[in-house]
Write a protein that holds these residues in place. Sequence first.
Motif, PDB file in Angstrom:
ATOM      1  N   LEU A 260       0.856  -1.191   0.000  1.00 51.45           N
ATOM      2  CA  LEU A 260       0.000   0.000   0.000  1.00 51.45           C
ATOM      3  C   LEU A 260       0.886   1.234   0.000  1.00 51.45           C
ATOM      4  O   LEU A 260       1.761   1.381   0.857  1.00 51.45           O
ATOM      5  CB  LEU A 260      -0.899  -0.009   1.241  1.00 51.45           C
ATOM      6  CG  LEU A 260      -1.797   1.211   1.469  1.00 51.45           C
ATOM      7  CD1 LEU A 260      -2.829   1.342   0.350  1.00 51.45           C
ATOM      8  CD2 LEU A 260      -2.482   1.121   2.828  1.00 51.45           C
ATOM      9  N   SER A 261       0.666   2.122  -0.970  1.00 48.52           N
ATOM     10  CA  SER A 261       1.490   3.327  -1.124  1.00 48.52           C
ATOM     11  C   SER A 261       0.592   4.541  -1.254  1.00 48.52           C
ATOM     12  O   SER A 261      -0.377   4.536  -2.015  1.00 48.52           O
ATOM     13  CB  SER A 261       2.385   3.189  -2.365  1.00 48.52           C
ATOM     14  OG  SER A 261       3.064   4.401  -2.658  1.00 48.52           O
ATOM     15  N   TYR A 262       0.911   5.595  -0.520  1.00 48.27           N
ATOM     16  CA  TYR A 262       0.165   6.849  -0.597  1.00 48.27           C
ATOM     17  C   TYR A 262       1.093   7.975  -0.148  1.00 48.27           C
ATOM     18  O   TYR A 262       2.164   7.734   0.419  1.00 48.27           O
ATOM     19  CB  TYR A 262      -1.092   6.798   0.298  1.00 48.27           C
ATOM     20  CG  TYR A 262      -0.802   6.443   1.746  1.00 48.27           C
ATOM     21  CD1 TYR A 262      -0.700   7.420   2.732  1.00 48.27           C
ATOM     22  CD2 TYR A 262      -0.621   5.117   2.131  1.00 48.27           C
ATOM     23  CE1 TYR A 262      -0.418   7.106   4.047  1.00 48.27           C
ATOM     24  CE2 TYR A 262      -0.344   4.788   3.450  1.00 48.27           C
ATOM     25  CZ  TYR A 262      -0.239   5.785   4.403  1.00 48.27           C
ATOM     26  OH  TYR A 262       0.042   5.460   5.701  1.00 48.27           O
ATOM     27  N   PHE A 263       0.692   9.205  -0.407  1.00 46.94           N
ATOM     28  CA  PHE A 263       1.477  10.361   0.006  1.00 46.94           C
ATOM     29  C   PHE A 263       0.735  11.095   1.120  1.00 46.94           C
ATOM     30  O   PHE A 263      -0.500  11.181   1.101  1.00 46.94           O
ATOM     31  CB  PHE A 263       1.729  11.320  -1.157  1.00 46.94           C
ATOM     32  CG  PHE A 263       2.629  10.755  -2.231  1.00 46.94           C
ATOM     33  CD1 PHE A 263       3.475   9.691  -1.985  1.00 46.94           C
ATOM     34  CD2 PHE A 263       2.635  11.314  -3.504  1.00 46.94           C
ATOM     35  CE1 PHE A 263       4.306   9.179  -2.968  1.00 46.94           C
ATOM     36  CE2 PHE A 263       3.458  10.819  -4.499  1.00 46.94           C
ATOM     37  CZ  PHE A 263       4.297   9.744  -4.231  1.00 46.94           C
ATOM     38  N   VAL A 264       1.480  11.628   2.073  1.00 46.30           N
ATOM     39  CA  VAL A 264       0.902  12.413   3.159  1.00 46.30           C
ATOM     40  C   VAL A 264       1.291  13.879   2.992  1.00 46.30           C
ATOM     41  O   VAL A 264       2.229  14.209   2.258  1.00 46.30           O
ATOM     42  CB  VAL A 264       1.376  11.906   4.538  1.00 46.30           C
ATOM     43  CG1 VAL A 264       1.001  10.444   4.734  1.00 46.30           C
ATOM     44  CG2 VAL A 264       2.877  12.110   4.726  1.00 46.30           C
ATOM     45  N   GLU A 265       0.575  14.753   3.671  1.00 52.68           N
ATOM     46  CA  GLU A 265       0.973  16.151   3.782  1.00 52.68           C
ATOM     47  C   GLU A 265       1.641  16.337   5.137  1.00 52.68           C
ATOM     48  O   GLU A 265       1.030  16.082   6.174  1.00 52.68           O
ATOM     49  CB  GLU A 265      -0.232  17.085   3.668  1.00 52.68           C
ATOM     50  CG  GLU A 265      -0.785  17.218   2.259  1.00 52.68           C
ATOM     51  CD  GLU A 265      -1.766  18.371   2.139  1.00 52.68           C
ATOM     52  OE1 GLU A 265      -1.874  19.176   3.088  1.00 52.68           O
ATOM     53  OE2 GLU A 265      -2.429  18.460   1.101  1.00 52.68           O
ATOM     54  N   PRO A 266       2.898  16.785   5.165  1.00 52.83           N
ATOM     55  CA  PRO A 266       3.567  17.005   6.453  1.00 52.83           C
ATOM     56  C   PRO A 266       2.869  18.110   7.242  1.00 52.83           C
ATOM     57  O   PRO A 266       2.273  19.025   6.671  1.00 52.83           O
ATOM     58  CB  PRO A 266       4.989  17.432   6.049  1.00 52.83           C
ATOM     59  CG  PRO A 266       5.143  16.994   4.629  1.00 52.83           C
ATOM     60  CD  PRO A 266       3.777  17.054   4.027  1.00 52.83           C
ATOM     61  N   SER A 281      -0.539  14.076   7.678  1.00 47.91           N
ATOM     62  CA  SER A 281      -1.934  14.510   7.564  1.00 47.91           C
ATOM     63  C   SER A 281      -2.901  13.384   7.889  1.00 47.91           C
ATOM     64  O   SER A 281      -3.975  13.609   8.448  1.00 47.91           O
ATOM     65  CB  SER A 281      -2.201  15.019   6.148  1.00 47.91           C
ATOM     66  OG  SER A 281      -1.816  14.044   5.182  1.00 47.91           O
ATOM     67  N   HIS A 282      -2.522  12.173   7.540  1.00 47.96           N
ATOM     68  CA  HIS A 282      -3.358  11.001   7.747  1.00 47.96           C
ATOM     69  C   HIS A 282      -2.494   9.772   7.538  1.00 47.96           C
ATOM     70  O   HIS A 282      -1.356   9.869   7.064  1.00 47.96           O
ATOM     71  CB  HIS A 282      -4.524  10.976   6.754  1.00 47.96           C
ATOM     72  CG  HIS A 282      -4.085  10.819   5.328  1.00 47.96           C
ATOM     73  ND1 HIS A 282      -3.367  11.792   4.656  1.00 47.96           N
ATOM     74  CD2 HIS A 282      -4.226   9.794   4.439  1.00 47.96           C
ATOM     75  CE1 HIS A 282      -3.103  11.378   3.427  1.00 47.96           C
ATOM     76  NE2 HIS A 282      -3.608  10.161   3.277  1.00 47.96           N
ATOM     77  N   GLY A 283      -3.006   8.647   7.896  1.00 46.26           N
ATOM     78  CA  GLY A 283      -2.356   7.384   7.588  1.00 46.26           C
ATOM     79  C   GLY A 283      -3.376   6.430   6.999  1.00 46.26           C
ATOM     80  O   GLY A 283      -4.587   6.593   7.202  1.00 46.26           O
ATOM     81  N   LEU A 284      -2.897   5.457   6.255  1.00 41.26           N
ATOM     82  CA  LEU A 284      -3.755   4.392   5.735  1.00 41.26           C
ATOM     83  C   LEU A 284      -3.160   3.051   6.133  1.00 41.26           C
ATOM     84  O   LEU A 284      -1.940   2.917   6.287  1.00 41.26           O
ATOM     85  CB  LEU A 284      -3.878   4.478   4.213  1.00 41.26           C
ATOM     86  CG  LEU A 284      -4.512   5.738   3.618  1.00 41.26           C
ATOM     87  CD1 LEU A 284      -4.523   5.667   2.103  1.00 41.26           C
ATOM     88  CD2 LEU A 284      -5.920   5.953   4.157  1.00 41.26           C
ATOM     89  N   ARG A 285      -4.009   2.063   6.284  1.00 41.57           N
ATOM     90  CA  ARG A 285      -3.576   0.713   6.632  1.00 41.57           C
ATOM     91  C   ARG A 285      -4.328  -0.291   5.758  1.00 41.57           C
ATOM     92  O   ARG A 285      -5.416   0.007   5.251  1.00 41.57           O
ATOM     93  CB  ARG A 285      -3.876   0.403   8.107  1.00 41.57           C
ATOM     94  CG  ARG A 285      -3.260   1.392   9.091  1.00 41.57           C
ATOM     95  CD  ARG A 285      -1.753   1.236   9.165  1.00 41.57           C
ATOM     96  NE  ARG A 285      -1.178   2.097  10.183  1.00 41.57           N
ATOM     97  CZ  ARG A 285      -0.571   3.255   9.928  1.00 41.57           C
ATOM     98  NH1 ARG A 285      -0.470   3.683   8.674  1.00 41.57           N
ATOM     99  NH2 ARG A 285      -0.060   3.969  10.900  1.00 41.57           N
ATOM    100  N   PHE A 286      -3.765  -1.477   5.601  1.00 41.14           N
ATOM    101  CA  PHE A 286      -4.474  -2.537   4.888  1.00 41.14           C
ATOM    102  C   PHE A 286      -4.642  -3.741   5.797  1.00 41.14           C
ATOM    103  O   PHE A 286      -3.842  -3.982   6.707  1.00 41.14           O
ATOM    104  CB  PHE A 286      -3.754  -2.930   3.595  1.00 41.14           C
ATOM    105  CG  PHE A 286      -2.462  -3.707   3.793  1.00 41.14           C
ATOM    106  CD1 PHE A 286      -2.476  -5.065   4.071  1.00 41.14           C
ATOM    107  CD2 PHE A 286      -1.228  -3.075   3.679  1.00 41.14           C
ATOM    108  CE1 PHE A 286      -1.294  -5.789   4.247  1.00 41.14           C
ATOM    109  CE2 PHE A 286      -0.045  -3.776   3.858  1.00 41.14           C
ATOM    110  CZ  PHE A 286      -0.078  -5.138   4.147  1.00 41.14           C
ATOM    111  N   GLY A 359      -4.523  11.592  11.865  1.00 39.73           N
ATOM    112  CA  GLY A 359      -3.447  12.500  11.494  1.00 39.73           C
ATOM    113  C   GLY A 359      -3.906  13.919  11.765  1.00 39.73           C
ATOM    114  O   GLY A 359      -5.002  14.142  12.291  1.00 39.73           O
ATOM    115  N   TRP A 360      -3.082  14.887  11.389  1.00 41.53           N
ATOM    116  CA  TRP A 360      -3.453  16.262  11.748  1.00 41.53           C
ATOM    117  C   TRP A 360      -4.637  16.784  10.936  1.00 41.53           C
ATOM    118  O   TRP A 360      -5.316  17.732  11.345  1.00 41.53           O
ATOM    119  CB  TRP A 360      -2.254  17.209  11.662  1.00 41.53           C
ATOM    120  CG  TRP A 360      -1.649  17.433  10.302  1.00 41.53           C
ATOM    121  CD1 TRP A 360      -0.552  16.802   9.795  1.00 41.53           C
ATOM    122  CD2 TRP A 360      -2.072  18.370   9.313  1.00 41.53           C
ATOM    123  NE1 TRP A 360      -0.271  17.275   8.536  1.00 41.53           N
ATOM    124  CE2 TRP A 360      -1.183  18.254   8.220  1.00 41.53           C
ATOM    125  CE3 TRP A 360      -3.100  19.301   9.227  1.00 41.53           C
ATOM    126  CZ2 TRP A 360      -1.305  19.020   7.059  1.00 41.53           C
ATOM    127  CZ3 TRP A 360      -3.221  20.067   8.076  1.00 41.53           C
ATOM    128  CH2 TRP A 360      -2.329  19.926   7.012  1.00 41.53           C
TER     129      TRP A 360
END
Length: 410
Positions: A260-266, A281-286, A359-360
């Motif tokens: 699983l790949s995604y980009f976050v906002e610091p 900014s957030h996280g994702l999980r599988f 996340g924030w």
Amino acid sequence: MYLDESEEPFPRLLVISAGNVTRPDAEHLDRSDTEAVHDPAQAWNALTVGAFTEKAVVTDPSWHGWSPVASPGDLSPWSSTSVSFADGWPIKPDVVFEGGNVVRNGRGEVDFPVPDLSLLSTYFRPAEKSFVLSWATSAATAQVARMAGIISAEYPEFWPETIRALLVHSSEWTRAMQAHLRGAGGKRARARLVRRYGFGVPDLERALRSANDALTLVVQSRIRPFAGGKLREMHLHELPWPKDVLESLGETSVRLRVTLSYFVEPNPGRRGWKKRYRYPSHGLRFEVMRPTESVDEFRKRLNQKALDEEEEKPSAGGSSDWYLGERARNKGSLHSDIWVGTAADLAERGVVGVYPVTGWWKEQPKRDRSERGSRYSLIVSIETQASDVDIWTPVATEVEVPTEVSVIEV
């Protein structure tokens, strides 16, 4: 208010060198484990490249009495790692590639460059000379960046998040790396070694194609993680497993890999990790559905996992069949793990869930950009060593119909 609030985001994939150790050492693994990757190689959204080497033969007689420091297939003496990182930081490097070797003499002195143990590249002033020796993590990074470019040209519809996922998903640990991993005493020690080797050496052919006995499925989607300071969505992907084929294999061992790949906002406040000042900014999980679960039970389990992580409750550890386990893999914004079990068991695991964690964005609702949707790429592959088994063809006919994605409001 963001400066680019009215603009459509245009993500890019940055392929970054892990950085080199100050000077290679005869005890190179200890040196690499204590020298952390160099800024900005710790960046969450980047693909960070370290170096390994297969170059371990010196034929040049001028180097008589000197021997290679690193064994073939092991970490290059040049490569830095994230072994010394705090547990919450991402796994870096993500992958490793050929970066050359150095030599030592009987007194333990180290020297370089050795042509037999270096790479060859073009010189930036071709009028002076055509070629020049190259080595270390910069040389490794250039080769992986080339692979990323080839994948992008072959599949222009793939997002940067997907290209990063494919390179990691295609990676394998060498025999030398696997020997260290097998010798690790438990998953915690194994996780430390992954911080040395990343997820292994990427393979371009494997990233581009599925063999008949190795099936790879790629999903690109958007999720809206939060709304009004609460969790909003989770996605359930019903995958087109060749269920009949898997059931016919019975107790045959199969391997499932998920990336699983995604980009976050610091966090623009750059206040660290705690509470509303956490970094991403957030996280994702599988998660993969268990054989005995209904879809509704699976959804409830994912919802509870998201709440547990928000409250920083210790993980129960999950299934021991996962190679890394959720404690080790849920770092940064790139998660990859391997499950090994029977084909019959896998046949009943045809749903993969993707769900958000805090996340924030969630903790600062006025700055939450969830409504735009957060892109992610999910790569799922199954592989069997059974001969004369075609698991690709049954799926090829099914995926002519788009894979069903259930978007569930939390």
